[in-house]
Design a protein around this motif. Sequence first.
Motif, PDB file in Angstrom:
ATOM      1  N   THR A 191       0.832  -1.202   0.000  1.00  0.00           N
ATOM      2  CA  THR A 191       0.000   0.000   0.000  1.00  0.00           C
ATOM      3  C   THR A 191       0.868   1.253   0.000  1.00  0.00           C
ATOM      4  O   THR A 191       1.752   1.412   0.846  1.00  0.00           O
ATOM      5  CB  THR A 191      -0.990  -0.015   1.189  1.00  0.00           C
ATOM      6  OG1 THR A 191      -1.711   1.211   1.223  1.00  0.00           O
ATOM      7  CG2 THR A 191      -0.297  -0.214   2.516  1.00  0.00           C
ATOM      8  N   GLU A 217       1.023   4.997   0.571  1.00  0.00           N
ATOM      9  CA  GLU A 217       0.239   5.997   1.306  1.00  0.00           C
ATOM     10  C   GLU A 217       1.000   7.322   1.421  1.00  0.00           C
ATOM     11  O   GLU A 217       0.956   7.993   2.452  1.00  0.00           O
ATOM     12  CB  GLU A 217      -0.150   5.413   2.674  1.00  0.00           C
ATOM     13  CG  GLU A 217      -0.945   4.111   2.502  1.00  0.00           C
ATOM     14  CD  GLU A 217      -1.441   3.448   3.786  1.00  0.00           C
ATOM     15  OE1 GLU A 217      -1.197   3.975   4.884  1.00  0.00           O
ATOM     16  OE2 GLU A 217      -2.078   2.382   3.665  1.00  0.00           O
ATOM     17  N   GLU A 238      -0.763  10.425   2.750  1.00  0.00           N
ATOM     18  CA  GLU A 238      -1.550  10.142   3.956  1.00  0.00           C
ATOM     19  C   GLU A 238      -2.009  11.413   4.678  1.00  0.00           C
ATOM     20  O   GLU A 238      -3.076  11.431   5.287  1.00  0.00           O
ATOM     21  CB  GLU A 238      -0.772   9.229   4.909  1.00  0.00           C
ATOM     22  CG  GLU A 238       0.540   9.810   5.401  1.00  0.00           C
ATOM     23  CD  GLU A 238       1.368   8.822   6.235  1.00  0.00           C
ATOM     24  OE1 GLU A 238       0.813   8.223   7.153  1.00  0.00           O
ATOM     25  OE2 GLU A 238       2.576   8.674   5.964  1.00  0.00           O
ATOM     26  N   PRO A 256      -5.233   3.699   7.133  1.00  0.00           N
ATOM     27  CA  PRO A 256      -4.224   2.746   6.650  1.00  0.00           C
ATOM     28  C   PRO A 256      -4.843   1.349   6.575  1.00  0.00           C
ATOM     29  O   PRO A 256      -5.483   0.910   7.535  1.00  0.00           O
ATOM     30  CB  PRO A 256      -3.127   2.784   7.722  1.00  0.00           C
ATOM     31  CG  PRO A 256      -3.430   3.959   8.576  1.00  0.00           C
ATOM     32  CD  PRO A 256      -4.890   4.239   8.453  1.00  0.00           C
ATOM     33  N   ALA A 272      -3.501  -1.389   6.840  1.00  0.00           N
ATOM     34  CA  ALA A 272      -2.908  -2.289   7.835  1.00  0.00           C
ATOM     35  C   ALA A 272      -3.741  -2.365   9.113  1.00  0.00           C
ATOM     36  O   ALA A 272      -3.559  -3.271   9.931  1.00  0.00           O
ATOM     37  CB  ALA A 272      -1.475  -1.832   8.167  1.00  0.00           C
ATOM     38  N   THR A 290       0.650  -6.957   5.019  1.00  0.00           N
ATOM     39  CA  THR A 290       0.725  -5.672   4.309  1.00  0.00           C
ATOM     40  C   THR A 290       2.111  -5.050   4.409  1.00  0.00           C
ATOM     41  O   THR A 290       2.689  -4.975   5.497  1.00  0.00           O
ATOM     42  CB  THR A 290      -0.312  -4.681   4.899  1.00  0.00           C
ATOM     43  OG1 THR A 290      -1.604  -5.258   4.761  1.00  0.00           O
ATOM     44  CG2 THR A 290      -0.271  -3.350   4.178  1.00  0.00           C
ATOM     45  N   SER A 305       3.441  -1.517   4.063  1.00  0.00           N
ATOM     46  CA  SER A 305       2.972  -0.130   3.979  1.00  0.00           C
ATOM     47  C   SER A 305       4.137   0.769   3.597  1.00  0.00           C
ATOM     48  O   SER A 305       5.212   0.701   4.190  1.00  0.00           O
ATOM     49  CB  SER A 305       2.407   0.321   5.326  1.00  0.00           C
ATOM     50  OG  SER A 305       1.315  -0.495   5.692  1.00  0.00           O
ATOM     51  N   SER A 358       5.428   4.760   2.765  1.00  0.00           N
ATOM     52  CA  SER A 358       5.157   6.193   2.787  1.00  0.00           C
ATOM     53  C   SER A 358       6.465   6.941   2.558  1.00  0.00           C
ATOM     54  O   SER A 358       7.499   6.325   2.252  1.00  0.00           O
ATOM     55  CB  SER A 358       4.472   6.625   4.083  1.00  0.00           C
ATOM     56  OG  SER A 358       3.930   7.933   3.905  1.00  0.00           O
TER      57      SER A 358
END
Length: 385
Positions: free
Chosen positions: A203, A205, A208, A218, A220, A229, A231, A233
């Motif tokens: 993912t 993000e 965000e 999120p 997650a 997941t 994640s 960023s």
Amino acid sequence: MSRNARPLLNRRLDGLGTTIFAEMSARAVATGSVNLGQGFPDRDGPAAVARAAADAILAGRGNQYPPGPGIPELRTAIAAHDERFYGLRYNPAEEILVTAGATEAIAAAMLALVEPGDEVIAFEPYYDSYAANIAMAGGVRVPVTLRPPDFRPDIDALARAITDRTRLILLNSPHNPTGSVFTRDELAAIAELAVRHDLLVVTDEVYEHLVYDGEHVPIAQFPGLRERTVSVSSAGKTFAFTGWKIGWVKATPELVTAVKTAKQFLTFVSGGPFQYAIAEALALPDSYFSQLRDELKHQRDVLTTGLRDLGFTVNTPQGTYFATADVGSDGLEFCRTLPERAGVVAIPLAVFYDDKQAARTQVRFAFCKRPEVLTEALTRLAKIF
Ligand SMILES: Cc1ncc(COP(=O)(O)O)c(C=O)c1O
């Protein structure tokens, strides 16, 4: 031309607009256009954060190779940030990896997790590096289409796209280029499918903190997702230092180790002094994050109201740096001639789609520019529309 002179990667990306940004930036320069094509702010982030980077360089912090996973101060700050905003807990020692921007994080995740022939489902239009990264890993991209006017994810289409060759879902919310922010219900449905079919989720993000309507959730956070997941960023958008390229990955120790193995042979490490500065930035008070959001929301409203007043059909984005407008004619042709006609650069949405008809008349404008720059672009557009 020899077939070998056309690298495999280029063949795999046929039809996607891999050169559109270079083409449009060249047209912007040649015509003196206001460039609303590329998504970077025209003001730098907080002076105190810039000073922290300069101080780190002068104090000799981070000038030599930093630790492979990133400096402990930054990993600790990332963990504290996620606990503060989302109540998500990551162990900075083994569940966080600092990367050269989100771009490297996504590339390393694909190289680490996708075997040749594996299917990767992504919502199109895709951020431009996704198709390339899937191709680099030898994966097969399987699009699920976000359609105008409101670009919501079609959960039934996602369910139909899953096969026994599907390895992972590559998700992006807030979503570039449409500005859609997936709702809690939409994310819960995606999460449920991932669990049911035992899929990984990567993912992205990076936007965000740039949500103007609704909330960023999120993925997650959903049951069964924390352990499946990766994640991703980045500091680029949150602190308006897109040139520093400090990004990160959060996941279980096993997944982080896999991504780290690929990352190690891409860049090994990067941005030592910037890592110290971003560690400080992540601890800024809530007021910093809300002010950033309010400023961008104002810029969004200047652009979308102005485009509507000119007669375009505009989808109000819930997040990101971008708004899309239906220009009522072929978007690629519109954008190719717009610099000469109006002195403004925008990007046709079709270049981010495999399905060229899905959003043929849609065009993306960036609003991460000062209000007076947006007003100048609108004034120029008003002369021809
Ligand atoms: C959706 C998305 N992901 C990733 C990136 C790249 O992030 P970074 O600059 O941290 O590599 C961008 C930048 O535009 C983006 O829009």
